[in-house]
Design a protein around this motif. Structure first.
Motif, short mmCIF file in Angstrom:
data_model
loop_
_atom_site.label_atom_id
_atom_site.label_comp_id
_atom_site.label_asym_id
_atom_site.label_seq_id
_atom_site.Cartn_x
_atom_site.Cartn_y
_atom_site.Cartn_z
N VAL A 1 8.81 9.36 3.31
CA VAL A 1 7.67 10.10 2.75
C VAL A 1 8.18 11.27 1.91
N ARG A 2 9.28 11.89 2.35
CA ARG A 2 9.86 12.98 1.55
C ARG A 2 10.42 12.46 0.23
N VAL A 3 10.94 11.24 0.24
CA VAL A 3 11.44 10.63 -1.00
C VAL A 3 10.30 10.53 -2.01
N ALA A 4 9.15 10.08 -1.55
CA ALA A 4 8.00 9.96 -2.44
C ALA A 4 7.58 11.33 -2.98
N GLU A 5 7.58 12.32 -2.11
CA GLU A 5 7.20 13.66 -2.54
C GLU A 5 8.18 14.21 -3.57
N ALA A 6 9.48 13.99 -3.35
CA ALA A 6 10.49 14.46 -4.30
C ALA A 6 10.32 13.77 -5.65
N ASN A 7 10.08 12.47 -5.63
CA ASN A 7 9.88 11.74 -6.88
C ASN A 7 8.63 12.22 -7.60
N VAL B 1 0.83 -1.22 0.00
CA VAL B 1 0.00 0.00 0.00
C VAL B 1 0.86 1.27 0.00
N PRO B 2 1.91 1.36 0.83
CA PRO B 2 2.80 2.51 0.65
C PRO B 2 3.36 2.59 -0.78
N ALA B 3 3.70 1.44 -1.37
CA ALA B 3 4.22 1.44 -2.74
C ALA B 3 3.19 1.99 -3.72
N ALA B 4 1.91 1.68 -3.48
CA ALA B 4 0.85 2.20 -4.35
C ALA B 4 0.81 3.72 -4.33
N ALA B 5 1.25 4.30 -3.23
CA ALA B 5 1.31 5.76 -3.10
C ALA B 5 2.68 6.31 -3.46
N GLY B 6 3.57 5.44 -3.96
CA GLY B 6 4.92 5.88 -4.34
C GLY B 6 5.89 6.00 -3.18
N ILE B 7 5.57 5.41 -2.04
CA ILE B 7 6.41 5.53 -0.85
C ILE B 7 7.20 4.23 -0.65
N ASN C 1 7.20 15.20 -7.38
CA ASN C 1 7.43 16.54 -7.92
C ASN C 1 8.29 16.48 -9.19
N HIS C 2 9.29 15.57 -9.18
CA HIS C 2 10.14 15.42 -10.36
C HIS C 2 9.33 14.89 -11.54
N THR C 3 8.48 13.92 -11.27
CA THR C 3 7.65 13.33 -12.34
C THR C 3 6.71 14.37 -12.92
N GLU C 4 6.07 15.16 -12.04
CA GLU C 4 5.15 16.19 -12.51
C GLU C 4 5.88 17.26 -13.31
N ALA C 5 7.09 17.63 -12.85
CA ALA C 5 7.87 18.65 -13.57
C ALA C 5 8.28 18.14 -14.95
N THR C 6 8.69 16.86 -15.01
CA THR C 6 9.06 16.26 -16.30
C THR C 6 7.88 16.23 -17.25
N ALA C 7 6.71 15.88 -16.71
CA ALA C 7 5.49 15.84 -17.54
C ALA C 7 5.17 17.24 -18.08
N ASP C 8 5.33 18.27 -17.24
CA ASP C 8 5.07 19.64 -17.68
C ASP C 8 6.04 20.05 -18.79
N LEU C 9 7.32 19.67 -18.65
CA LEU C 9 8.32 19.99 -19.67
C LEU C 9 8.00 19.28 -20.99
N ASN C 10 7.57 18.03 -20.89
CA ASN C 10 7.21 17.28 -22.10
C ASN C 10 6.03 17.94 -22.82
N LEU C 11 5.05 18.39 -22.04
CA LEU C 11 3.91 19.06 -22.64
C LEU C 11 4.33 20.37 -23.31
N LEU C 12 5.24 21.12 -22.65
CA LEU C 12 5.73 22.38 -23.20
C LEU C 12 6.48 22.14 -24.51
N ALA C 13 7.34 21.10 -24.50
CA ALA C 13 8.11 20.79 -25.70
C ALA C 13 7.19 20.39 -26.84
N ALA C 14 6.17 19.60 -26.52
CA ALA C 14 5.23 19.17 -27.58
C ALA C 14 4.49 20.36 -28.16
#
Length: 344
Positions: free
Chosen positions: A318-324, A210-216, A326-339
């Protein structure tokens, strides 16, 4: 290879002795087929008239010699022959860990036990809603809810033992792992005392999944090299709070919503930093899964609307999950901008 075929109204010939083929017969009947039986290769004990040309032959390996010539004639005639496993020995109990409730997290051992079951006693945290895909056994709900026990534990054990004594293959399907706060040891003891053969099939515990399901991750290099699993059904003592606060690593609490205020306050009194991150993961792997993140000092307010089933995670992971995240969301935003720039 697995194939899905609509057998509704189709003639299916199931070969094999009555005992070995009983569960295959039930599976094909549940699929809507018109089932015909042949218990011996010589055809002397056919159960009623056999179809001239069945849609499918389900060949159960019952150990009898002499089946192959019949099956080979069917193949040459263009009739598909499906190999079916024989039913297991009757009159035993399998305690099966159902994992966190996701069908794809069942083990192969769990799938095989369910396939061979005559009756399944399940609880609300097991993946019972989709079990029709895996078993044609009788399904009995013995689930317990907070403050309401549908069937008392002693009665569950009696149901299991009585069914096995009646010659049925019994599966006790439990959420998570039977030996992680699942009272599996008690159920094994009840079977042993009654002289019933019993085995335990481990499941994926919600303490990790269950923590893994939340990325933790419950452990992470240079962050946490150990984790402690705690039951949240009853408040901990001050001594236990002190012990947990001094261990370090990650603390995972199962079904801990009801005791969350006492836990958080107790850990703070024991010296844990109020800024320690904490997550509450509700309904892991189920519709409506939700993660609430706050600090140990504010978690009571942040999680005020949370309900069980839930897993609490306390620790720097828990901070590790949050950092990951945030990185994933930032990468997704950059991909959308590039497209969008490429399209322009």
């Amino acid at each position: 290879m697995q194939l899905t075929i609509d057998l509704t109204g189709r003639d299916v010939l199931v070969t094999g002795s009555a005992h070995a083929a009983r569960q295959a017969v039930r599976r094909y009947e549940a699929a809507g087929a018109v089932v015909h039986r042949l218990s011996a290769p010589d055809g002397a004990d056919a159960d009623g008239p056999l179809p001239e040309r069945p849609f499918l032959v389900a060949a159960v390996d019952d150990g009898q010699p002499g089946w192959e010539p019949l099956l080979e004639r069917c193949r040459k005639a263009g009739i598909p022959v499906a190999s079916e496993p024989p039913a297991g020995e009757s009159g035993h109990v399998s305690l099966v860990g159902g994992g966190p409730g996701a069908l794809d997290l069942l083990t192969m051992g769990a799938v095989n036990a369910l396939r061979d079951a005559d009756v399944v006693f399940y609880d609300r945290l097991a993946p019972y809603a989709e079990l029709a895909q895996l078993t044609s056994a009788e399904m009995v709900d013995v689930g317990k809810r907070p403050g309401h026990h549908k069937v008392a534990q002693c009665d569950i054990e009696k149901l299991m033992v009585d069914a096995a004594m009646a010659g049925k293959n019994v599966v006790r399907l439990k959420g998570g792992d039977p030996y992680v706060f699942g009272r599996g040891g008690e159920e094994v003891s009840a079977c042993v005392q009654a002289g019933i053969p019993v085995r335990v099939i481990s499941g994926v515990t919600s303490a990790i999944s269950v923590p893994a399901a939340a990325g933790i991750p419950v452990t992470h290099r240079e962050v946490s090299h150990m984790f402690t699993v705690v039951s949240g059904h009853a408040p901990l003592t001050e001594k236990e709070h002190t012990h947990l606060a001094g261990l370090g690593g990650t603390i995972v609490v199962l079904m801990g919503i009801g005791t969350l205020p006492q836990l958080a306050a107790g850990l703070r009194r024991a010296g844990m930093d109020p800024a320690m991150p904490m997550a509450v993961v509700e309904r892991g792997y189920r519709p409506g899964q939700r993660t609430t993140i706050a600090e140990l000092g504010t978690i009571e307010t942040a999680a005020a609307g949370c309900t069980n089933p839930a897993v609490l995670v306390i620790g720097e992971v828990v901070r590790v999950a949050e950092a990951n995240r945030n990185h994933t969301e930032a990468t997704a935003d950059l991909n959308l901008l590039a497209a969008s720039l490429l399209e322009a």
